[in-house]
Design a protein around this motif. Structure first.
Motif, PDB file in Angstrom:
ATOM      1  N   GLU A  68     -12.769 -13.872   1.373  1.00 16.30           N
ATOM      2  CA  GLU A  68     -12.040 -15.136   1.248  1.00 16.30           C
ATOM      3  C   GLU A  68     -12.450 -16.109   2.344  1.00 16.30           C
ATOM      4  OE1 GLU A  68      -8.020 -13.856   1.710  1.00 16.30           O
ATOM      5  OE2 GLU A  68      -8.084 -12.600  -0.066  1.00 16.30           O
ATOM      6  N   LEU A  69     -13.192 -15.617   3.356  1.00 17.26           N
ATOM      7  CA  LEU A  69     -13.463 -16.425   4.550  1.00 17.26           C
ATOM      8  C   LEU A  69     -14.917 -16.847   4.691  1.00 17.26           C
ATOM      9  CD1 LEU A  69     -11.430 -14.205   7.043  1.00 17.26           C
ATOM     10  CD2 LEU A  69     -10.659 -16.273   5.876  1.00 17.26           C
ATOM     11  N   ILE A  70     -15.823 -16.055   4.138  1.00 11.52           N
ATOM     12  CA  ILE A  70     -17.241 -16.351   4.327  1.00 11.52           C
ATOM     13  C   ILE A  70     -17.995 -15.829   3.105  1.00 11.52           C
ATOM     14  CG2 ILE A  70     -17.997 -14.201   5.481  1.00 11.52           C
ATOM     15  CD1 ILE A  70     -19.350 -16.036   7.606  1.00 11.52           C
ATOM     16  N   ASP A  71     -19.146 -16.432   2.819  1.00  9.86           N
ATOM     17  CA  ASP A  71     -19.922 -15.935   1.677  1.00  9.86           C
ATOM     18  C   ASP A  71     -21.310 -15.492   2.137  1.00  9.86           C
ATOM     19  OD1 ASP A  71     -21.227 -18.304   2.146  1.00  9.86           O
ATOM     20  OD2 ASP A  71     -20.412 -19.325   0.393  1.00  9.86           O
ATOM     21  N   GLU A  72     -22.042 -14.858   1.219  1.00  6.06           N
ATOM     22  CA  GLU A  72     -23.367 -14.335   1.554  1.00  6.06           C
ATOM     23  C   GLU A  72     -24.307 -15.441   2.026  1.00  6.06           C
ATOM     24  OE1 GLU A  72     -21.725 -13.417  -1.186  1.00  6.06           O
ATOM     25  OE2 GLU A  72     -21.815 -11.232  -1.420  1.00  6.06           O
ATOM     26  N   MET A  73     -24.202 -16.625   1.394  1.00  6.48           N
ATOM     27  CA  MET A  73     -25.092 -17.743   1.751  1.00  6.48           C
ATOM     28  C   MET A  73     -24.936 -18.126   3.221  1.00  6.48           C
ATOM     29  SD  MET A  73     -26.969 -18.804  -0.732  1.00  6.48           S
ATOM     30  CE  MET A  73     -27.333 -20.508  -0.289  1.00  6.48           C
ATOM     31  N   THR A  74     -23.684 -18.175   3.669  1.00  6.76           N
ATOM     32  CA  THR A  74     -23.435 -18.563   5.057  1.00  6.76           C
ATOM     33  C   THR A  74     -23.965 -17.505   6.017  1.00  6.76           C
ATOM     34  OG1 THR A  74     -21.452 -19.687   4.276  1.00  6.76           O
ATOM     35  CG2 THR A  74     -21.632 -19.344   6.637  1.00  6.76           C
ATOM     36  N   ILE A  75     -23.737 -16.235   5.666  1.00  3.68           N
ATOM     37  CA  ILE A  75     -24.236 -15.157   6.525  1.00  3.68           C
ATOM     38  C   ILE A  75     -25.760 -15.217   6.611  1.00  3.68           C
ATOM     39  CG2 ILE A  75     -24.449 -12.643   6.748  1.00  3.68           C
ATOM     40  CD1 ILE A  75     -21.670 -12.456   5.416  1.00  3.68           C
ATOM     41  N   LEU A  76     -26.393 -15.448   5.475  1.00  2.91           N
ATOM     42  CA  LEU A  76     -27.852 -15.531   5.452  1.00  2.91           C
ATOM     43  C   LEU A  76     -28.334 -16.720   6.296  1.00  2.91           C
ATOM     44  CD1 LEU A  76     -30.496 -14.377   4.305  1.00  2.91           C
ATOM     45  CD2 LEU A  76     -30.254 -15.959   2.378  1.00  2.91           C
ATOM     46  N   ALA A  77     -27.651 -17.865   6.155  1.00  3.20           N
ATOM     47  CA  ALA A  77     -28.053 -19.054   6.927  1.00  3.20           C
ATOM     48  C   ALA A  77     -27.932 -18.790   8.429  1.00  3.20           C
ATOM     49  CB  ALA A  77     -27.201 -20.259   6.526  1.00  3.20           C
ATOM     50  N   ILE A  78     -26.864 -18.106   8.818  1.00  4.43           N
ATOM     51  CA  ILE A  78     -26.655 -17.784  10.229  1.00  4.43           C
ATOM     52  C   ILE A  78     -27.755 -16.841  10.733  1.00  4.43           C
ATOM     53  CG2 ILE A  78     -25.156 -16.400  11.740  1.00  4.43           C
ATOM     54  CD1 ILE A  78     -22.759 -17.761  10.303  1.00  4.43           C
ATOM     55  N   ALA A  79     -28.056 -15.831   9.934  1.00  5.38           N
ATOM     56  CA  ALA A  79     -29.100 -14.877  10.332  1.00  5.38           C
ATOM     57  C   ALA A  79     -30.453 -15.578  10.427  1.00  5.38           C
ATOM     58  CB  ALA A  79     -29.162 -13.724   9.328  1.00  5.38           C
ATOM     59  N   GLU A  80     -30.727 -16.483   9.482  1.00  3.43           N
ATOM     60  CA  GLU A  80     -32.009 -17.197   9.509  1.00  3.43           C
ATOM     61  C   GLU A  80     -32.150 -18.030  10.780  1.00  3.43           C
ATOM     62  OE1 GLU A  80     -31.802 -19.127   5.719  1.00  3.43           O
ATOM     63  OE2 GLU A  80     -33.162 -17.680   4.777  1.00  3.43           O
ATOM     64  N   GLU A  81     -31.061 -18.699  11.164  1.00 11.86           N
ATOM     65  CA  GLU A  81     -31.106 -19.489  12.402  1.00 11.86           C
ATOM     66  C   GLU A  81     -31.406 -18.597  13.598  1.00 11.86           C
ATOM     67  OE1 GLU A  81     -27.704 -21.877  13.239  1.00 11.86           O
ATOM     68  OE2 GLU A  81     -28.298 -23.431  11.828  1.00 11.86           O
ATOM     69  N   ALA A  82     -30.760 -17.437  13.619  1.00 13.77           N
ATOM     70  CA  ALA A  82     -30.976 -16.522  14.738  1.00 13.77           C
ATOM     71  C   ALA A  82     -32.431 -16.055  14.749  1.00 13.77           C
ATOM     72  CB  ALA A  82     -30.026 -15.332  14.632  1.00 13.77           C
ATOM     73  N   TRP A  83     -32.961 -15.739  13.585  1.00 18.52           N
ATOM     74  CA  TRP A  83     -34.338 -15.236  13.516  1.00 18.52           C
ATOM     75  C   TRP A  83     -35.341 -16.305  13.961  1.00 18.52           C
ATOM     76  CZ3 TRP A  83     -31.596 -11.201  12.365  1.00 18.52           C
ATOM     77  CH2 TRP A  83     -32.206  -9.963  12.271  1.00 18.52           C
TER      78      TRP A  83
END
Lengths: 180, 127, 274
Positions: free
Chosen positions: A21-36
């Motif tokens: 209800e708080l976060i979706d896969e797209m956001t997690i992926l975007a965050i991981a991509e920024e970190a990478w």
């Protein structure tokens, strides 16, 4: 995402949200991509396709404690964790990476990804120090958001998972009780 | 110029040290706030301290407060470098006395931009 | 032909000599990315050919374009902050004293990219003017529709806010929006973003009191530079101020401007009677 959520757990005033209800896969992926891109290297891409993890795996994670409580867990093959650590350290990587170097660097990546995920969730929340080893168990399949990616051809998963078991679903007889 | 890099992650200390060394800084590092204070108490007071937030023994916010309470360390510029990235956390760190705040993950370019803002970028700039 | 080590070294030495900026080994990709538009404009297939051409037949113009393309930074907030310092130290006080209290100040950010420049201006003015939202209007234009839409949205990734945005300004003017940061609605109201091609006839806009036209002219040849400067001037108030990129100038391009030194930066003002 399979879920047995009947909506009932959100009724009471003590209701707590589940991660989907708080976060979706797209956001997690975007965050991981920024970190990478910033930590691992400018041309480093994460390809979001599912792929089988090898037998010998390593996880690193941080705990988030707040309105939502759980862990942000990175899991990949041990050899990939080592390659990731080497990429992170670039020219300052020692000739031979020992286990402690890998735990430290892999843990720091979990810390960075976890920090960004925490900021995207309702706060205030605390962030634990990173840990490395065998990932904490998934306690509630309905409180899990997981992204599978491939980095340099190797599988890696990012799992944002609740730390608490599902709330008991009230039985109809109790729900129909008339308060005195 | 001198910089003190405080982070419990060895990897992150190496990365930040590498960026600052490339810019011509003389760098020392510490694994938590307490070790950072030890360095200052030796009399090695840098122009810049980069400070992680979540660390064992003494966290970054406690370090910033400790530095702020000692007038001898007034001229040191303090920049948080942390994965804590909520609005309220940044406000807390600035209120405690940090001058700048860099959110992890960051690039070397972003690091240089922050140093430029702080007036701590050496003259001959590495792009 | 892609960039050889010899070509990279040549570019490196050129940039170091002309700007004191040192390109470190490993920055080949940056050279490729920044110089490719210039190569294309010169009708050359790639950056390797561009370097070869300029080495064999050096020209001051081409040399300057290469150096400028490698030393400008489009995506950060306050890096090269001098034109912004000049706005609050000199330009704004002068405008406030010569304009009526109800006259709206009009500012144009003429190559706004994803919005860092117009919002930087908006933040600075909001911090010094009590009624900035009603007193100032900022027109942000870009050639790219995508950039205009991004500017309108006013959302920036974590990596973008790390690029030279002072933390006190971040917390004052932005809120978290998921994994991004969103500029306050107050500032968004000050900024109007619209598409505009500077090399074509300009839409009806202005008249502007201040124009930021930074790191745009470097991509054009001399006649185009001249016509852009003329069209920009037509949209400015006679006592307006124009800011160019740190390595750009009107000198030798268009003599209808007066250069005014403000601190460490320069502004250009329309010369009367020209």
């Amino acid at each position: 995402m399979t879920s047995t959520d009947t909506g009932q757990r959100r009724r009471g005033s003590d209701a707590r949200p589940v991660i989907t209800e708080l976060i979706d896969e797209m956001t997690i992926l975007a965050i991981a991509e920024e970190a990478w891109v910033s930590l691992v290297g400018e041309d480093e891409v994460l390809v979001p396709i599912p792929s089988e993890l090898p037998g010998d795996i390593l996880s690193s994670w941080v705990d988030v404690v707040g309105p939502w409580t759980g862990s942000v867990v990175l899991t990949t093959g041990r050899a990939t964790a080592e390659e990731l650590s080497r990429a992170l350290l670039r020219e300052s990587a020692p000739e031979l990476l020992d286990d402690e170097d890998v735990a430290d660097a892999f843990g720091e990546i979990a810390n960075v990804v976890g920090g960004s995920i925490k900021a995207a969730l309702p706060g205030p929340s605390g962030l634990s120090l990173p840990q490395v080893g065998n990932a904490p168990l998934v306690r509630n399949a309905g409180d899990l958001c997981r992204v599978d990616v491939v980095w340099r051809g190797e599988p890696l998963t990012i799992s944002v998972q609740g730390a608490l078991p599902p709330l008991p679903v009230p039985t109809p007889s109790r729900e129909n009780e008339v308060p005195l | 110029m001198r910089a003190l890099v405080i982070d419990d992650s060895r990897a992150m200390r190496r990365i930040v040290t590498g960026i600052l060394t490339n810019l011509g800084y003389e760098v020392r590092d510490a694994g938590h706030g307490g070790e950072g204070l030890d360095v200052l108490n030796e009399g090695w007071v840098p122009d810049l301290a980069t400070i992680d937030w979540n660390m064992p023994v003494m966290d970054g916010l406690q370090f910033v407060s400790a530095v702020r309470s000692n007038p001898a360390w007034r001229r040191m510029t303090m920049m948080m470098v942390t994965s804590e990235s909520e609005h309220t956390q940044i406000v807390r760190a600035l209120a405690a006395g940090a001058h700048e705040y860099m959110i992890k993950p960051f690039t070397a370019d972003a690091f240089r931009d922050k140093l430029a803002l702080l007036g701590l970028l050496p003259q001959e700039v590495a792009l | 032909m892609s960039l050889t080590a010899t070509s990279f070294d040549w570019v490196r030495e050129l940039v170091r000599k002309e700007s004191a900026i040192v390109l470190q080994p490993g920055k080949e990709y940056l050279v490729e990315a920044r110089l490719l538009p210039i190569a294309r404009q010169m009708g050359l297939p790639d950056v390797g050919k561009l370097v070869e051409t300029v080495r064999v037949r050096p020209s001051a113009e081409d040399t300057r374009r290469i150096v400028e393309a490698l030393t400008t930074n489009e995506t950060s907030w306050f890096r090269d902050g001098d034109p912004f310092t000049a706005l609050t130290s000199t330009v704004l006080p002068s405008l406030l004293s010569s304009r009526g209290a109800n006259e709206r100040l009009q500012i144009w950010s003429a190559a706004c990219s994803s919005g860092q420049e117009p919002y930087t201006i908006a933040m600075l003015l909001d911090d010094v003017l009590p009624n900035a939202a009603s007193r100032v209007s900022i027109t942000a234009t870009d050639l790219s529709r995508e950039m205009v839409q991004r500017t309108r949205a006013g959302k920036f990734s974590q990596l973008e806010v790390n690029r030279g945005l002072p933390a006190p300004m971040l917390v004052r003017h932005f809120q978290r929006a998921g994994n991004e940061w969103e500029v306050s609605s107050n500032l968004r109201r000050m900024v109007n973003a619209t598409e505009c091609n500077l090399a074509a006839p300009l839409p009806r806009m202005g008249p502007f009191d201040v124009v930021y036209l930074r790191n745009v002219l470097i991509y054009f040849d001399l006649p185009t530079k001249q016509s852009i400067l003329r069209r920009v001037r037509d949209l400015m108030r006679p006592d307006g101020w124009l800011f160019l990129g740190a390595a750009e100038t009107t000198l030798g391009v268009d003599d209808s401007w007066e250069r005014v030194v403000i601190g460490r930066s320069s502004a250009y003002r329309p010369l009367k009677g020209k």
